[in-house]
Scaffold this motif. Structure first.
Motif, PDB file in Angstrom:
ATOM      1  N   HIS A 146      23.199  21.232  87.934  1.00  0.00           N
ATOM      2  CA  HIS A 146      22.905  21.318  86.236  1.00  0.00           C
ATOM      3  C   HIS A 146      21.539  22.542  86.194  1.00  0.00           C
ATOM      4  CE1 HIS A 146      20.992  20.481  81.935  1.00  0.00           C
ATOM      5  NE2 HIS A 146      22.246  19.356  81.967  1.00  0.00           N
ATOM      6  N   THR A 147      21.870  23.187  85.013  1.00  0.00           N
ATOM      7  CA  THR A 147      20.801  24.411  84.888  1.00  0.00           C
ATOM      8  C   THR A 147      19.304  23.532  84.995  1.00  0.00           C
ATOM      9  OG1 THR A 147      22.184  25.742  83.390  1.00  0.00           O
ATOM     10  CG2 THR A 147      20.137  25.677  83.521  1.00  0.00           C
ATOM     11  N   CYS A 148      18.828  22.810  84.274  1.00  0.00           N
ATOM     12  CA  CYS A 148      17.730  22.172  84.111  1.00  0.00           C
ATOM     13  C   CYS A 148      17.417  21.710  85.841  1.00  0.00           C
ATOM     14  CB  CYS A 148      17.873  20.523  83.512  1.00  0.00           C
ATOM     15  SG  CYS A 148      15.775  20.324  82.986  1.00  0.00           S
ATOM     16  N   GLN A 149      18.146  21.650  86.160  1.00  0.00           N
ATOM     17  CA  GLN A 149      17.803  21.071  88.145  1.00  0.00           C
ATOM     18  C   GLN A 149      17.409  22.206  88.625  1.00  0.00           C
ATOM     19  OE1 GLN A 149      21.162  19.004  88.655  1.00  0.00           O
ATOM     20  NE2 GLN A 149      20.390  17.029  89.070  1.00  0.00           N
ATOM     21  N   SER A 166      21.582  19.522  76.699  1.00  0.00           N
ATOM     22  CA  SER A 166      22.250  19.347  77.540  1.00  0.00           C
ATOM     23  C   SER A 166      22.976  20.913  78.292  1.00  0.00           C
ATOM     24  CB  SER A 166      23.693  19.283  76.785  1.00  0.00           C
ATOM     25  OG  SER A 166      23.831  20.513  75.656  1.00  0.00           O
ATOM     26  N   GLU A 167      23.494  20.894  79.853  1.00  0.00           N
ATOM     27  CA  GLU A 167      23.879  21.669  79.765  1.00  0.00           C
ATOM     28  C   GLU A 167      24.820  23.001  79.176  1.00  0.00           C
ATOM     29  OE1 GLU A 167      24.592  24.422  83.094  1.00  0.00           O
ATOM     30  OE2 GLU A 167      23.536  22.476  83.054  1.00  0.00           O
ATOM     31  N   GLU A 168      24.672  22.445  78.295  1.00  0.00           N
ATOM     32  CA  GLU A 168      26.194  23.419  77.435  1.00  0.00           C
ATOM     33  C   GLU A 168      25.413  24.303  76.350  1.00  0.00           C
ATOM     34  OE1 GLU A 168      26.938  19.482  77.357  1.00  0.00           O
ATOM     35  OE2 GLU A 168      28.452  20.452  79.274  1.00  0.00           O
ATOM     36  N   TRP A 220      22.228  25.139  77.311  1.00  0.00           N
ATOM     37  CA  TRP A 220      21.771  26.113  77.685  1.00  0.00           C
ATOM     38  C   TRP A 220      22.204  27.372  77.740  1.00  0.00           C
ATOM     39  CZ3 TRP A 220      16.671  26.063  80.350  1.00  0.00           C
ATOM     40  CH2 TRP A 220      15.635  25.145  80.664  1.00  0.00           C
TER      41      TRP A 220
END
Length: 154
Positions: free
Chosen positions: A2-5, A106-108, A110
């Protein structure tokens, strides 16, 4: 992943270094300046920008009691920003507020551009801008401290 990770460890590394520098400042260093921007002003400004980006790009509304005191530029500011403890609390709170928004996105989302007062930008681009912004002010703070130390030694 995930982008946040992927982003959070990089964001944390930059923020931990910036916060370490800020914590090590002596209160008498906060009014030191080059031009209209003091060290204290830059700390306050950095926190305010994190709150603004959290709202614009990460769906985290600014706290109702937050007053933006640096958004019109250092020359227009009428505040001294010399309370070290208050500035550190604000920096820590803005960090936590932004990270909370990053974790909720959410991933989208980002990668989807959002309109902002700076123009459209995706949250992933906004974090890059914030990292750059923090780095600029970290460099300015270092320059002011070095310049002031030389002036005292002379």
């Amino acid at each position: 992943m995930h982008t946040c990770q992927a982003i959070i460890p990089v964001w944390d590394a930059l923020q931990l270094r910036f916060h370490k520098t800020a914590k090590e400042l002596a209160e008498e260093e906060l009014p030191l300046r080059i031009g209209p921007a003091s060290i204290g002003y830059m700390l306050r400004h950095n926190a305010e920008v994190e709150y603004m980006f959290a709202e614009w790009f990460f769906e985290q509304p600014m706290p109702a009691d937050l007053k933006l005191l640096t958004s019109r530029g250092a020359a227009a500011s009428e505040h001294a920003f010399t309370n070290h403890q208050e500035l550190m609390q604000l920096l820590e709170a803005s960090y936590a507020h932004l990270v909370e928004g990053m974790n909720r996105l959410s991933e989208e989302a980002w990668h989807m551009p959002k309109d902002s007062p700076m123009g459209p930008s995706a949250p992933i681009e906004a974090i890059g801008r914030l990292m750059y912004h923090t780095g600029i002010h970290a460099g300015q703070i270092s320059l002011i401290r070095k310049h002031a130390e030389r002036a005292v030694e002379s």
